[in-house]
Design an enzyme around this catalytic site. Structure first.
Site, PDB file in Angstrom:
ATOM      1  NE  ARG A 172       6.852 -34.457  -5.289  1.00  0.00           N
ATOM      2  CZ  ARG A 172       8.026 -34.367  -5.893  1.00  0.00           C
ATOM      3  NH1 ARG A 172       9.000 -35.198  -5.582  1.00  0.00           N
ATOM      4  NH2 ARG A 172       8.228 -33.438  -6.795  1.00  0.00           N
ATOM      5  NE  ARG A 176      -6.436 -37.003  -0.866  1.00  0.00           N
ATOM      6  CZ  ARG A 176      -6.094 -35.743  -1.097  1.00  0.00           C
ATOM      7  NH1 ARG A 176      -6.845 -34.985  -1.867  1.00  0.00           N
ATOM      8  NH2 ARG A 176      -5.026 -35.236  -0.538  1.00  0.00           N
ATOM      9  NE  ARG A 249      13.160 -30.538 -11.901  1.00  0.00           N
ATOM     10  CZ  ARG A 249      11.950 -30.028 -11.699  1.00  0.00           C
ATOM     11  NH1 ARG A 249      11.322 -29.412 -12.650  1.00  0.00           N
ATOM     12  NH2 ARG A 249      11.360 -30.154 -10.538  1.00  0.00           N
ATOM     13  NE  ARG A 280       3.644 -24.216 -10.641  1.00  0.00           N
ATOM     14  CZ  ARG A 280       3.692 -24.421  -9.332  1.00  0.00           C
ATOM     15  NH1 ARG A 280       2.748 -25.112  -8.742  1.00  0.00           N
ATOM     16  NH2 ARG A 280       4.678 -23.933  -8.609  1.00  0.00           N
ATOM     17  CD  GLU A 306       5.809 -21.928 -11.585  1.00  0.00           C
ATOM     18  OE1 GLU A 306       6.149 -23.134 -11.628  1.00  0.00           O
ATOM     19  OE2 GLU A 306       5.357 -21.381 -10.575  1.00  0.00           O
ATOM     20  CE1 TYR A 354      11.784 -28.448  -3.663  1.00  0.00           C
ATOM     21  CE2 TYR A 354      10.731 -29.862  -2.041  1.00  0.00           C
ATOM     22  CZ  TYR A 354      10.700 -28.753  -2.855  1.00  0.00           C
ATOM     23  OH  TYR A 354       9.596 -27.931  -2.851  1.00  0.00           O
ATOM     24  CG  ASP A 356       8.083 -29.420   0.873  1.00  0.00           C
ATOM     25  OD1 ASP A 356       8.179 -28.695  -0.146  1.00  0.00           O
ATOM     26  OD2 ASP A 356       7.488 -30.508   0.888  1.00  0.00           O
TER      27      ASP A 356
HETATM   28  P1  FAD Z   1      17.118 -20.046   0.412  1.00  0.00           P
HETATM   29  O1  FAD Z   1      15.748 -19.508   0.602  1.00  0.00           O
HETATM   30  O2  FAD Z   1      17.582 -20.289  -0.954  1.00  0.00           O
HETATM   31  O3  FAD Z   1      18.115 -19.038   1.145  1.00  0.00           O
HETATM   32  C1  FAD Z   1      19.500 -19.022   0.908  1.00  0.00           C
HETATM   33  C2  FAD Z   1      19.952 -17.570   0.918  1.00  0.00           C
HETATM   34  O4  FAD Z   1      21.384 -17.530   0.896  1.00  0.00           O
HETATM   35  C3  FAD Z   1      19.481 -16.797  -0.303  1.00  0.00           C
HETATM   36  O5  FAD Z   1      18.780 -15.640   0.099  1.00  0.00           O
HETATM   37  C4  FAD Z   1      20.781 -16.444  -1.029  1.00  0.00           C
HETATM   38  O6  FAD Z   1      20.744 -15.177  -1.661  1.00  0.00           O
HETATM   39  C5  FAD Z   1      21.793 -16.453   0.112  1.00  0.00           C
HETATM   40  N1  FAD Z   1      23.162 -16.685  -0.340  1.00  0.00           N
HETATM   41  C6  FAD Z   1      23.606 -17.692  -1.133  1.00  0.00           C
HETATM   42  N2  FAD Z   1      24.941 -17.558  -1.341  1.00  0.00           N
HETATM   43  C7  FAD Z   1      25.329 -16.450  -0.652  1.00  0.00           C
HETATM   44  C8  FAD Z   1      26.581 -15.787  -0.500  1.00  0.00           C
HETATM   45  N3  FAD Z   1      27.712 -16.241  -1.093  1.00  0.00           N
HETATM   46  N4  FAD Z   1      26.635 -14.670   0.246  1.00  0.00           N
HETATM   47  C9  FAD Z   1      25.500 -14.183   0.843  1.00  0.00           C
HETATM   48  N5  FAD Z   1      24.299 -14.772   0.717  1.00  0.00           N
HETATM   49  C10 FAD Z   1      24.208 -15.897  -0.017  1.00  0.00           C
HETATM   50  N6  FAD Z   1       8.367 -25.446  -0.016  1.00  0.00           N
HETATM   51  C11 FAD Z   1       7.141 -25.621   0.536  1.00  0.00           C
HETATM   52  O7  FAD Z   1       7.040 -26.001   1.711  1.00  0.00           O
HETATM   53  N7  FAD Z   1       6.001 -25.355  -0.175  1.00  0.00           N
HETATM   54  C12 FAD Z   1       6.040 -24.922  -1.458  1.00  0.00           C
HETATM   55  O8  FAD Z   1       4.988 -24.680  -2.067  1.00  0.00           O
HETATM   56  C13 FAD Z   1       7.312 -24.734  -2.070  1.00  0.00           C
HETATM   57  N8  FAD Z   1       7.401 -24.309  -3.342  1.00  0.00           N
HETATM   58  C14 FAD Z   1       8.635 -24.188  -3.923  1.00  0.00           C
HETATM   59  C15 FAD Z   1       8.699 -23.762  -5.248  1.00  0.00           C
HETATM   60  C16 FAD Z   1       9.935 -23.634  -5.871  1.00  0.00           C
HETATM   61  C17 FAD Z   1      10.000 -23.174  -7.318  1.00  0.00           C
HETATM   62  C18 FAD Z   1      11.112 -23.965  -5.162  1.00  0.00           C
HETATM   63  C19 FAD Z   1      12.448 -23.916  -5.836  1.00  0.00           C
HETATM   64  C20 FAD Z   1      11.048 -24.358  -3.852  1.00  0.00           C
HETATM   65  C21 FAD Z   1       9.822 -24.474  -3.206  1.00  0.00           C
HETATM   66  N9  FAD Z   1       9.728 -24.840  -1.851  1.00  0.00           N
HETATM   67  C22 FAD Z   1       8.478 -25.012  -1.297  1.00  0.00           C
HETATM   68  C23 FAD Z   1      10.945 -25.032  -1.013  1.00  0.00           C
HETATM   69  C24 FAD Z   1      11.396 -23.731  -0.281  1.00  0.00           C
HETATM   70  O9  FAD Z   1      11.672 -22.747  -1.234  1.00  0.00           O
HETATM   71  C25 FAD Z   1      12.644 -24.019   0.581  1.00  0.00           C
HETATM   72  O10 FAD Z   1      12.347 -24.979   1.549  1.00  0.00           O
HETATM   73  C26 FAD Z   1      13.227 -22.795   1.320  1.00  0.00           C
HETATM   74  O11 FAD Z   1      13.165 -21.633   0.580  1.00  0.00           O
HETATM   75  C27 FAD Z   1      14.670 -23.093   1.688  1.00  0.00           C
HETATM   76  O12 FAD Z   1      15.223 -22.068   2.498  1.00  0.00           O
HETATM   77  P2  FAD Z   1      16.795 -21.913   2.635  1.00  0.00           P
HETATM   78  O13 FAD Z   1      17.017 -20.881   3.669  1.00  0.00           O
HETATM   79  O14 FAD Z   1      17.426 -23.225   2.788  1.00  0.00           O
HETATM   80  O15 FAD Z   1      17.301 -21.404   1.205  1.00  0.00           O
HETATM   81  N1  UDP Z   2       2.402 -34.198 -12.185  1.00  0.00           N
HETATM   82  C1  UDP Z   2       1.712 -34.376 -13.363  1.00  0.00           C
HETATM   83  N2  UDP Z   2       0.664 -33.550 -13.658  1.00  0.00           N
HETATM   84  C2  UDP Z   2       0.289 -32.546 -12.823  1.00  0.00           C
HETATM   85  C3  UDP Z   2       0.996 -32.365 -11.608  1.00  0.00           C
HETATM   86  C4  UDP Z   2       2.057 -33.210 -11.317  1.00  0.00           C
HETATM   87  O1  UDP Z   2       2.042 -35.253 -14.136  1.00  0.00           O
HETATM   88  O2  UDP Z   2      -0.653 -31.808 -13.157  1.00  0.00           O
HETATM   89  C5  UDP Z   2       3.538 -35.108 -11.929  1.00  0.00           C
HETATM   90  C6  UDP Z   2       4.864 -34.539 -12.412  1.00  0.00           C
HETATM   91  O3  UDP Z   2       5.647 -35.625 -12.896  1.00  0.00           O
HETATM   92  C7  UDP Z   2       5.485 -33.986 -11.153  1.00  0.00           C
HETATM   93  C8  UDP Z   2       5.006 -35.006 -10.124  1.00  0.00           C
HETATM   94  O4  UDP Z   2       3.693 -35.339 -10.542  1.00  0.00           O
HETATM   95  O5  UDP Z   2       6.871 -33.917 -11.231  1.00  0.00           O
HETATM   96  C9  UDP Z   2       4.992 -34.504  -8.715  1.00  0.00           C
HETATM   97  O6  UDP Z   2       4.157 -33.384  -8.621  1.00  0.00           O
HETATM   98  P1  UDP Z   2       4.442 -32.223  -7.602  1.00  0.00           P
HETATM   99  O7  UDP Z   2       3.441 -31.158  -7.803  1.00  0.00           O
HETATM  100  O8  UDP Z   2       4.638 -32.808  -6.264  1.00  0.00           O
HETATM  101  O9  UDP Z   2       5.860 -31.813  -8.137  1.00  0.00           O
HETATM  102  P2  UDP Z   2       6.635 -30.506  -8.463  1.00  0.00           P
HETATM  103  O10 UDP Z   2       5.799 -29.776  -9.471  1.00  0.00           O
HETATM  104  O11 UDP Z   2       6.769 -29.802  -7.154  1.00  0.00           O
HETATM  105  O12 UDP Z   2       7.883 -31.096  -9.012  1.00  0.00           O
END
Ligand code: FAD
Ligand code: UDP
Length: 372
Positions: A172, A176, A249, A280, A306, A354, A356
Site C-alpha cells: 500500500r 513513484r 497491535r 516515529r 511512538e 481497520y 480509515d
Molecule cells: P473509536 O474512535 O475507537 O470510537 C469508539 C468509542 O467507543 C470510543 O470512544 C470508546 O471509548 C467507546 N466505547 C467502547 N466501549 C464502550 C463501552 N463499553 N461503553 C461506552 N463507550 C464505549 N484514519 C485515517 O483516516 N487517517 C489516519 O491518519 C489515521 N491514523 C490512525 C492512527 C492510529 C494510531 C490508529 C489506531 C488509527 C488511525 N486511523 C486513521 C483510523 C481512525 O482512528 C478510525 O477510522 C476511527 O477512529 C474509527 O472510529 P470509530 O468510531 O469506529 O472508533
Molecule cells: N514502512 C516502512 N518504512 C517507513 C514507512 C512504512 O518500511 O518509513 C512500511 C511498514 O512495513 C509499514 C508499511 O510500510 O507497516 C505500511 O506503511 P503505512 O504508513 O501505510 O503503515 P502504518 O504505519 O499505518 O502501519
C-alpha cells in the site's frame, strides 16, 4: 415506551455520524462513552495552544466525494499534505519512495536511471515471485532502500522479521518515479482547523451525550431506555469474551512539551533504523502550520514518540490483527452479533476491522441510509 429511539454506544466517528443523521431525521438519540471525552480515537486536546492528537496522528484523506462534502459541513479543512521524512542514523530521506528518495540514495537524476538501479538490485537478489515482505520490498525498491528505510522500521513496528511478514503490508506504500512527496494518493486531504474534537462536537450539537458511562457495566438499565442500540465498542467485550480475546497491535505514545518553536521541522519523522527504539516522532503543531487560531506563531512545541508494542488484554486496542486465527474468531462473534435483537454493531471495534476515518464515516452513512 422507551425514552430514546437510539442509544449510541461510543462517541467516535462512527457513533457521532450515525447520531447526527438520526437526530436530523427527527429521532431521539442518547450518546454515551466510557471515556471522559467525545471523539473516540480522533480526539485532539489543546496543549500549549496546539491541537495534540492524543491517540496517534490522524490525517484525513479520501477519494469519496460524498464523505469529503459531509465532513466539510462540520469543519474547515486546511491544506496539510502528509510528507513524512525518514531518518536513518541521521541520514534524511523523502517518503514515500519517489525521485527525491532515489536521488538522495543513489545520486540518480532521471526516472530511467532510478528504474535501472532498482532493477539491478532486484536482479542481484534473484527474486521472481516475492513470498514475503522482505522479497516484496526488494522487488519494489531494491536492496539499499529495503536495508535503510524498510527493514528496521517494519521489524520495530510489527515485532517480527520482514521475512516472516506477509508481502501485502508494503504494497500500500506508493513508489513513484516522479518528484512527489505526498504520502497519499487521495483526491482530498487535510486537517480540520481547530482540531478533530471540535469537528465531532459540531456533529453532536443538540444531542444528549453522557461521558464516563460504560455501557457494559449497566447494560440492562441502558438497554431499557432506547428502542435500539448502536454499539461501537469491541465486539468480543460485548459478549463477555466468551469465545476468547480478539488480538490487537498496540502503540504507546510518550508526549513531551519542549521549550523550542521547532523541533524537527515536519509533522512526522520516521526512525527507520533498528537501534532507535521509537518508530516515529510526531510534532503536532505542523499539522496546522505552526500557527494558533489567530495566525500567530507558537513559541513552544509538543512532540510524541511512538513505540509499537505487543498488545495485552486490558491495553488500548489499536490495530486489529488481520490473520487467519483472529479472522476465524471474529466470524464466530459476528454470528452472535447477527442474532442479537435490536443491536447494531459498527465501527472499527464493533466490526474488528481497520477502517480509515473516511471509510468509517462512509460506513456510518450507509447504515443511516438503510436504518433510518
Ligand atoms: P473509536 O474512535 O475507537 O470510537 C469508539 C468509542 O467507543 C470510543 O470512544 C470508546 O471509548 C467507546 N466505547 C467502547 N466501549 C464502550 C463501552 N463499553 N461503553 C461506552 N463507550 C464505549 N484514519 C485515517 O483516516 N487517517 C489516519 O491518519 C489515521 N491514523 C490512525 C492512527 C492510529 C494510531 C490508529 C489506531 C488509527 C488511525 N486511523 C486513521 C483510523 C481512525 O482512528 C478510525 O477510522 C476511527 O477512529 C474509527 O472510529 P470509530 O468510531 O469506529 O472508533
Ligand atoms: N514502512 C516502512 N518504512 C517507513 C514507512 C512504512 O518500511 O518509513 C512500511 C511498514 O512495513 C509499514 C508499511 O510500510 O507497516 C505500511 O506503511 P503505512 O504508513 O501505510 O503503515 P502504518 O504505519 O499505518 O502501519
Amino acid at each position: 415506551m422507551s425514552k430514546y429511539d437510539y442509544l449510541v454506544v461510543g462517541s467516535g466517528l462512527f457513533g457521532a455520524v450515525f447520531a447526527h443523521e438520526a437526530n436530523v431525521r427527527g429521532k431521539k438519540v442518547l450518546v454515551i462513552d466510557k471515556r471522559n471525552h467525545i471523539a473516540g480515537n480522533v480526539y485532539t486536546e489543546k496543549i500549549e495552544n496546539i491541537n495534540v492528537h492524543i491517540y496517534g496522528a490522524h490525517i484525513f484523506h479520501t477519494n469519496l466525494k460524498r464523505v469529503w462534502d459531509y465532513v466539510n459541513q462540520f469543519a474547515v479543512f486546511n491544506r496539510f499534505t502528509n510528507s513524512p521524512v525518514a531518518n536513518y542514523h541521521g541520514e534524511l530521506y523523502s517518503l514515500p519512495f519517489n525521485m527525491y528518495t532515489f536521488n538522495k540514495m543513489w545520486g540518480v537524476v532521471t526516472p530511467e536511471e532510478a528504474a535501472a538501479k532498482i532493477e539491478e538490485q532486484k536482479h542481484a537478489a534473484n527474486i521472481s515471485e516475492p513470498k514475503n515482505l522482505e522479497e516484496q520490498a526488494i522487488s519494489l525498491v531494491g536492496t539499499d532502500i529495503y536495508e535503510k528505510l524498510i527493514k528496521g522500521y517494519t521489524e520495530k513496528q510489527w515485532g517480527r522479521a520482514c521475512s516472516e511478514l506477509p508481502a501485502f503490508i508494503i504494497k500500500r506504500l506508493p513508489v513513484r518515479l516522479t518528484f512527489d512527496n505526498n504520502y497519499f494518493n487521495a483526491l482530498y486531504q487535510g486537517i480540520p482547523v481547530g482540531g478533530y474534537t471540535q469537528m465531532v462536537a459540531n456533529m453532536l450539537e443538540g444531542i444528549e451525550v453522557r461521558l464516563g458511562v460504560d455501557y457494559l457495566e449497566d447494560k440492562d438499565e441502558l438497554d431499557a431506555v432506547a428502542d435500539k442500540v448502536v454499539y461501537t465498542g469491541p465486539i468480543d467485550a460485548y459478549f463477555g469474551y466468551q469465545l476468547g480475546n480478539l488480538e490487537y497491535r498496540s502503540v504507546c505514545f510518550e508526549n513531551e512539551v519542549l521549550d523550542t518553536p521547532n523541533f524537527q521541522g515536519n509533522a512526522a519523522v520516521n526512525y527507520t533504523d533498528r537501534e532507535t527504539p521509537w518508530t516515529r516522532i510526531i510534532e503536532h503543531k505542523w499539522f496546522e502550520f505552526g500557527k494558533d487560531k489567530d495566525g500567530n506563531d507558537l513559541p513552544k512545541t509538543v512532540i510524541s514518540r511512538e513505540y509499537s508494542s505487543e498488545w495485552q488484554p486490558g491495553d488500548e486496542p489499536y490495530y486489529p490483527v488481520n490473520d487467519e486465527k483472529n479472522g476465524r474468531l471474529y466470524a464466530e462473534y459476528k454470528k452472535l452479533a447477527d442474532a442479537e435483537v435490536n443491536v447494531i454493531f459498527g465501527g472499527r471495534l464493533g466490526e474488528y476491522k481497520y477502517y480509515d476515518m473516511d471509510a468509517v464515516i462512509d460506513s456510518a452513512l450507509n447504515l443511516a441510509d438503510k436504518e433510518l
